[in-house]
Design an enzyme around this catalytic site. Structure first.
Site, PDB file in Angstrom:
ATOM      1  CD  GLU A   1      -7.683  -0.952   7.372  1.00 60.22           C
ATOM      2  OE1 GLU A   1      -6.906  -1.866   7.660  1.00 60.22           O
ATOM      3  OE2 GLU A   1      -7.315   0.218   7.198  1.00 60.22           O
TER       4      GLU A   1
ATOM      5  CD  GLN B   1      -2.642   1.125   2.657  1.00 57.52           C
ATOM      6  OE1 GLN B   1      -2.144   0.676   3.680  1.00 57.52           O
ATOM      7  NE2 GLN B   1      -3.882   1.568   2.613  1.00 57.52           N
ATOM      8  N   GLY B   2       0.790   2.052  -1.053  1.00 57.27           N
ATOM      9  CA  GLY B   2       1.580   3.269  -1.153  1.00 57.27           C
ATOM     10  C   GLY B   2       0.782   4.497  -0.767  1.00 57.27           C
ATOM     11  CE1 TYR B   3      -3.791   4.111  -0.559  1.00 54.50           C
ATOM     12  CE2 TYR B   3      -4.943   4.512   1.499  1.00 54.50           C
ATOM     13  CZ  TYR B   3      -4.963   4.107   0.176  1.00 54.50           C
ATOM     14  OH  TYR B   3      -6.145   3.712  -0.399  1.00 54.50           O
ATOM     15  CB  SER B   4       2.410   6.700   5.074  1.00 52.97           C
ATOM     16  OG  SER B   4       1.264   6.393   5.827  1.00 52.97           O
TER      17      SER B   4
ATOM     18  CD  GLU C   1      -0.932   9.433  19.452  1.00 55.61           C
ATOM     19  OE1 GLU C   1      -0.253   9.166  20.452  1.00 55.61           O
ATOM     20  OE2 GLU C   1      -1.010   8.662  18.470  1.00 55.61           O
TER      21      GLU C   1
ATOM     22  CB  SER D   1       3.283  -3.227   5.661  1.00 61.48           C
ATOM     23  OG  SER D   1       2.986  -2.337   6.707  1.00 61.48           O
TER      24      SER D   1
ATOM     25  CB  SER E   1      -1.504   7.235  15.326  1.00 61.43           C
ATOM     26  OG  SER E   1      -2.122   8.509  15.246  1.00 61.43           O
TER      27      SER E   1
END
Length: 393
Positions: A240, A122-125, A380, A157, A378
């Site tokens: 998910e 997954q290429g998100y962050s 937060e 990941s 996260s």
């Protein structure tokens, strides 16, 4: 979670006990990463039995299982020491292609994914766009029938194993930041793709940096309309949400804890009994809370932002099980893993296998568990979602 249909859970449990290779079971029980080749071998076993993507529509190799059946299945895999399936591949990009992919994209990718042999990441962050994905800077410039993609992704990941990446890129700069994002399917073998592993404090490589230097991606590998990727990205995360409680993963850790504390008589110690009872109560509450959301989903009701409580509580509880295991073992939780000294691999059913397996990786698993309250949003961020969208603060 499985109590609603014991016969269903028993059938899955019998299959896993009969077909899960002993070396894979031993590695998972030990808390070791399972090699890609062995993971794919297990995927193929599940695929041949129709258990790899049973929640997909039947026309694409699934069984059309309900959400309840899928969650029960995942829980049995955890409690029987089977590897956690690659959710990015089977629960994210697969359902996205079923819903949003073109006929050509579905025909090309879905059979390969359902076979268990194709691995996605997954290429998100990005370095400056983690929880705030709308701030992503990786750009895709149209050049004829291709996009030229330049930028970087981080915390990706298992990118070191992936065949493909689904990637959010910036294709427009007008309007709100979310309105200029597109959703691309990127071949990880393309020229210009560089994967740099990130070695964690636990000594394992789970995450990676991915650098994209003028990577050519055909326009035919864009899912949906140009600048329409934000809608797809949000829908992907919906697939998910109900799994974020990680009931099975919590039960797996409870079992590991008891396996090493009962032989030592620790389960009778007052301090341990108090701590264990507290965690057990939290697990029961989490399971009941997840069942409430599941009932709403089964009834076709909107789940709502309050589902963030599942992610928040489930990920925190995983860390608490691991911390109690380390505290219970004391010095025995330190470097007892014989692999760290170049020793022979564990015998799956050897007399000291369970002790070595759980004790030898306890510290590493404790460090690894820190990521549960970061990945997938996260704690937060979950607090902010609940404060703004549920409490109206």
């Amino acid at each position: 979670m499985t109590d609603h249909d014991p016969a269903f859970a028993d059938a899955i449990r019998a299959f896993v006990r009969a077909h899960l290779p002993p070396d894979i079971r031993a590695a998972v029980r030990a808390g070791h990463p399972v090699a890609r080749a062995r993971t794919i071998a297990w995927n193929e076993i599940l695929a041949q039995a129709g258990y790899l993507v049973p929640h997909w529509p039947e026309e694409w190799g699934g069984r059309g299982w309900s959400v309840a059946q899928q969650l029960a299945f995942d829980e049995v895999l955890c409690t029987e020491d089977a590897p956690e399936l690659n959710a990015v591949t089977f629960d994210m990009i697969g359902p996205v292609l079923v819903r949003y992919g073109s006929p050509a994209q579905r025909a090309r990718f879905l059979p390969a994914i359902a076979s268990g042999r194709q691995w996605w990441c997954q290429g998100y962050s990005e370095p400056n766009a983690g929880s705030d994905l709308a701030a992503l800077a990786t750009r895709a410039v149209r050049e004829g029938d291709d996009y030229l993609v330049t930028g970087s992704k981080i915390w990706t990941s298992y990118a070191q194993y992936a065949d493909w990446m689904f990637c959010l890129v910036r294709t427009g700069h007008e309007g709100r930041p979310q309105e200029g994002i597109s959703f691309l399917l990127l071949d990880m073998r393309s020229p210009g793709v560089t994967v740099r592993p990130i070695v964690g404090i636990h000594g394992w490589v789970v995450f990676n940096e991915v650098f994209l230097d003028g990577v050519r991606v055909p326009v035919s590998q864009r899912v949906g309309e140009e600048n329409g990727g934000w809608t797809i990205a949000k829908a992907l995360l919906e697939f998910e949400r109900l799994k974020l409680a990680r009931i099975g993963e919590n039960k797996r850790r409870r079992t590991r804890l008891l396996a090493v504390t009962e032989p030592r008589g620790l389960t009778q110690a007052p301090w341990f009994r108090e701590r264990f009872a507290m965690l057990e109560a939290r697990l029961l509450a989490l399971e009941a809370h997840a069942a409430r959301f599941l009932a709403r989903a089964q009834a076709g009701e909107r789940i709502g932002a309050e589902v963030s409580m599942l992610k928040l509580r489930g990920s925190q509880l995983i860390q608490l099980w691991e911390e109690l295991t380390v505290e219970a073992l004391g010095p025995e939780a330190w470097a007892l893993d014989e692999r760290a000294f170049g020793g022979a691999p564990l015998e799956p059913d050897g007399p000291q296998a369970l002790h070595q397996a759980i004790g030898g990786t306890a510290s590493s698993r404790r460090f690894l568990s820190r990521g549960y309250t970061i990945a997938g949003g996260s704690s937060e961020i979950q607090h902010n979602i609940l404060a703004k969208q549920v409490l109206g603060l």
